[in-house]
Design a protein around this motif. Sequence first.
Motif, short mmCIF file in Angstrom:
data_model
loop_
_atom_site.label_atom_id
_atom_site.label_comp_id
_atom_site.label_asym_id
_atom_site.label_seq_id
_atom_site.Cartn_x
_atom_site.Cartn_y
_atom_site.Cartn_z
N VAL A 171 0.82 -1.20 0.00
CA VAL A 171 0.00 0.00 0.00
C VAL A 171 0.86 1.26 0.00
O VAL A 171 0.56 2.24 -0.69
CB VAL A 171 -0.94 0.00 1.23
CG1 VAL A 171 -1.66 1.35 1.36
CG2 VAL A 171 -1.94 -1.13 1.12
N SER A 172 1.94 1.24 0.77
CA SER A 172 2.75 2.44 0.94
C SER A 172 4.23 2.10 0.95
O SER A 172 4.89 2.12 2.00
CB SER A 172 2.35 3.14 2.24
OG SER A 172 3.00 4.39 2.36
N PRO A 173 4.80 1.77 -0.20
CA PRO A 173 6.24 1.47 -0.26
C PRO A 173 7.06 2.75 -0.09
O PRO A 173 6.99 3.65 -0.92
CB PRO A 173 6.42 0.87 -1.67
CG PRO A 173 5.29 1.46 -2.47
CD PRO A 173 4.14 1.65 -1.52
N ASN A 174 7.82 2.82 0.97
CA ASN A 174 8.60 4.01 1.28
C ASN A 174 10.08 3.66 1.46
O ASN A 174 10.42 2.51 1.76
CB ASN A 174 8.05 4.69 2.54
CG ASN A 174 6.81 5.51 2.25
OD1 ASN A 174 6.79 6.31 1.33
ND2 ASN A 174 5.75 5.31 3.03
N PRO A 175 10.97 4.64 1.29
CA PRO A 175 12.40 4.33 1.18
C PRO A 175 13.08 3.87 2.45
O PRO A 175 14.16 3.28 2.38
CB PRO A 175 13.01 5.65 0.69
CG PRO A 175 12.02 6.70 1.09
CD PRO A 175 10.69 6.05 0.98
N PHE A 176 12.48 4.10 3.63
CA PHE A 176 13.13 3.70 4.87
C PHE A 176 12.23 2.75 5.66
O PHE A 176 12.08 2.87 6.87
CB PHE A 176 13.53 4.94 5.68
CG PHE A 176 14.45 5.85 4.92
CD1 PHE A 176 15.79 5.52 4.74
CD2 PHE A 176 13.98 7.01 4.34
CE1 PHE A 176 16.63 6.33 4.00
CE2 PHE A 176 14.82 7.83 3.60
CZ PHE A 176 16.16 7.49 3.43
N SER A 177 11.64 1.82 4.92
CA SER A 177 10.76 0.82 5.53
C SER A 177 11.59 -0.22 6.29
O SER A 177 12.65 -0.64 5.82
CB SER A 177 9.93 0.13 4.45
OG SER A 177 9.09 1.06 3.80
N VAL A 178 11.06 -0.64 7.44
CA VAL A 178 11.80 -1.57 8.30
C VAL A 178 10.83 -2.56 8.96
O VAL A 178 9.80 -2.14 9.50
CB VAL A 178 12.58 -0.83 9.41
CG1 VAL A 178 13.23 -1.83 10.36
CG2 VAL A 178 13.63 0.08 8.82
N PHE A 179 11.16 -3.83 8.88
CA PHE A 179 10.55 -4.87 9.72
C PHE A 179 11.59 -5.18 10.79
O PHE A 179 12.68 -5.68 10.51
CB PHE A 179 10.25 -6.11 8.89
CG PHE A 179 9.71 -7.28 9.69
CD1 PHE A 179 8.34 -7.49 9.79
CD2 PHE A 179 10.55 -8.16 10.33
CE1 PHE A 179 7.83 -8.56 10.51
CE2 PHE A 179 10.06 -9.23 11.06
CZ PHE A 179 8.70 -9.43 11.15
N TYR A 180 11.24 -4.87 12.04
CA TYR A 180 12.21 -4.96 13.13
C TYR A 180 11.61 -5.79 14.25
O TYR A 180 10.55 -5.46 14.78
CB TYR A 180 12.56 -3.55 13.61
CG TYR A 180 13.64 -3.45 14.66
CD1 TYR A 180 14.88 -4.06 14.49
CD2 TYR A 180 13.45 -2.67 15.80
CE1 TYR A 180 15.88 -3.94 15.44
CE2 TYR A 180 14.45 -2.53 16.75
CZ TYR A 180 15.66 -3.17 16.57
OH TYR A 180 16.65 -3.04 17.52
N LYS A 181 12.29 -6.87 14.60
CA LYS A 181 11.80 -7.80 15.61
C LYS A 181 12.83 -7.96 16.71
O LYS A 181 14.01 -8.17 16.45
CB LYS A 181 11.52 -9.17 14.97
CG LYS A 181 11.14 -10.27 15.96
CD LYS A 181 11.03 -11.61 15.24
CE LYS A 181 10.72 -12.73 16.23
NZ LYS A 181 10.69 -14.05 15.57
N SER A 182 12.37 -7.86 17.94
CA SER A 182 13.21 -8.13 19.11
C SER A 182 12.43 -9.08 20.01
O SER A 182 11.49 -8.66 20.70
CB SER A 182 13.55 -6.83 19.84
OG SER A 182 14.33 -7.08 20.99
N ASP A 183 12.79 -10.35 19.96
CA ASP A 183 12.02 -11.41 20.62
C ASP A 183 10.58 -11.39 20.10
O ASP A 183 10.38 -11.59 18.93
CB ASP A 183 12.12 -11.27 22.14
CG ASP A 183 13.54 -11.53 22.63
OD1 ASP A 183 14.19 -12.45 22.08
OD2 ASP A 183 14.01 -10.82 23.54
N GLU A 184 9.61 -11.10 20.94
CA GLU A 184 8.22 -11.11 20.49
C GLU A 184 7.64 -9.69 20.35
O GLU A 184 6.43 -9.51 20.38
CB GLU A 184 7.36 -11.93 21.47
CG GLU A 184 7.71 -13.41 21.48
CD GLU A 184 7.51 -14.06 20.11
OE1 GLU A 184 6.45 -13.84 19.49
OE2 GLU A 184 8.42 -14.77 19.65
#
Length: 438
Positions: free
Chosen positions: A215-228
């Motif tokens: 829907v909204s592809p942006n230049p500084f997109s991040v999937f960030y996971k720390s444990d749960e």
Amino acid sequence: MLNNNTVTGRSFKGYSLGNAPEIKKQMLNWGSRFNICCFMDSHNYPDSLQHYDAILAAGAWKWIASAPGNAFAKLRAFTHDNSDWLFGHVGFGMQSEIFPDLPVQPDPVGFPHLGFFVPEHLLLLKGDVLRVSSHSQNPDSIVAALTKSTADKPAGHQVIRLIPAVPKADYVRTIGELRAHIRRGDCYEINFCQEFSASETVIDPVQVFREMSNVSPNPFSVFYKSDETYLLCASPERFFTLQGESVWSQPIKGTAPRFPDDPVRDEDQSRRLLASAKEKAENVMIVDLVRNDLSRVCRPGSVTVTELFGIHAFPQVFQMISTVSGELSGGRNWIDVLENCFPMGSMTGAPKKRVLELIARYEKTGRGIFSGTVGYVDPDGNADFNVVIRSILYSNTRRQLSCLVGSGITWYADAEQEYEECLLKVQALLKILEGSKR
């Protein structure tokens, strides 16, 4: 397969795999199964992620987490002891280390205030070439697992109702009080945020992030996971980047909707944004604040505004972005930039210290990682960090989901319009949450 090579401090093995969009999906599928994962996607915008199209850091070879107090000192020691790539975040609560008289506010979903890690596995994608480095596995085995990885089956549909932390009447009254502070000269502009949240909520973070990217592809997109605990971020804004001694920051102030199906109306929106005296006034105030911040760590006379009031097109909006650059003073590094420029001006206001006091007084919930930054540093000290906005925060263990939204409040702000803007932003996120479950 390509020859082995070195990409700044680690040995990498290169693979020509073709079909870059599919490689990105595989990177996210595979990396999201580690306890710590940072997947960055530039969505092929130019000059993003320092010339990589996507980056995956998966697994923590070494890590550090800290609350405000002496967190930056700990980070310096950690960096000194680990000449490697680092990935991590600085939450908004770290303002309390920079300004010790400010209260430490909790994170809505449980992220540490500061956290960085040396990745066990590091994957860099440019075009259709994937470079793989690992401290524990043969890169061939990682690529084999990567190409076989598939997304987990999405969770069943759940109706998500986001509840505002601030009733509308209270919000309108608060905006009036903030305008009174502006009238008295306490500040010129303040970024005021509110939280919309949902409890007892189950989502599939990978699927939600994919929907956000669609829907909204942006230049500084991040999937960030720390444990749960998860950050699903579709940010268009860069906090700062550092290459050698050159540093620049790109604050956003000024937004206009896009109408890509109507080119004439779309172009009219771009012209209106550029001509807006109100948006320009807000933008230049933040530019001056960023110039002042960078001057603390840069050589005298080197801080300049290389772009003022630039209009940049994104899928859903036009943004007014300015660029401020400088040359670091001798002995300074990326941690000095963080300490002297955080929190970023676009998410605080001017003057920063007074505005932070007002934010602590009037906002009802802590921002946590929202309004903070996520980024990476290579062994040579080159760095790139975003501004965490347009985001969903989620704790799988707490089953708690949080969306924070805000806007810049000036004397000319209309409380009703500001509230409707916040509702519009939340509605867009809610559509993404529902769409990911269909």
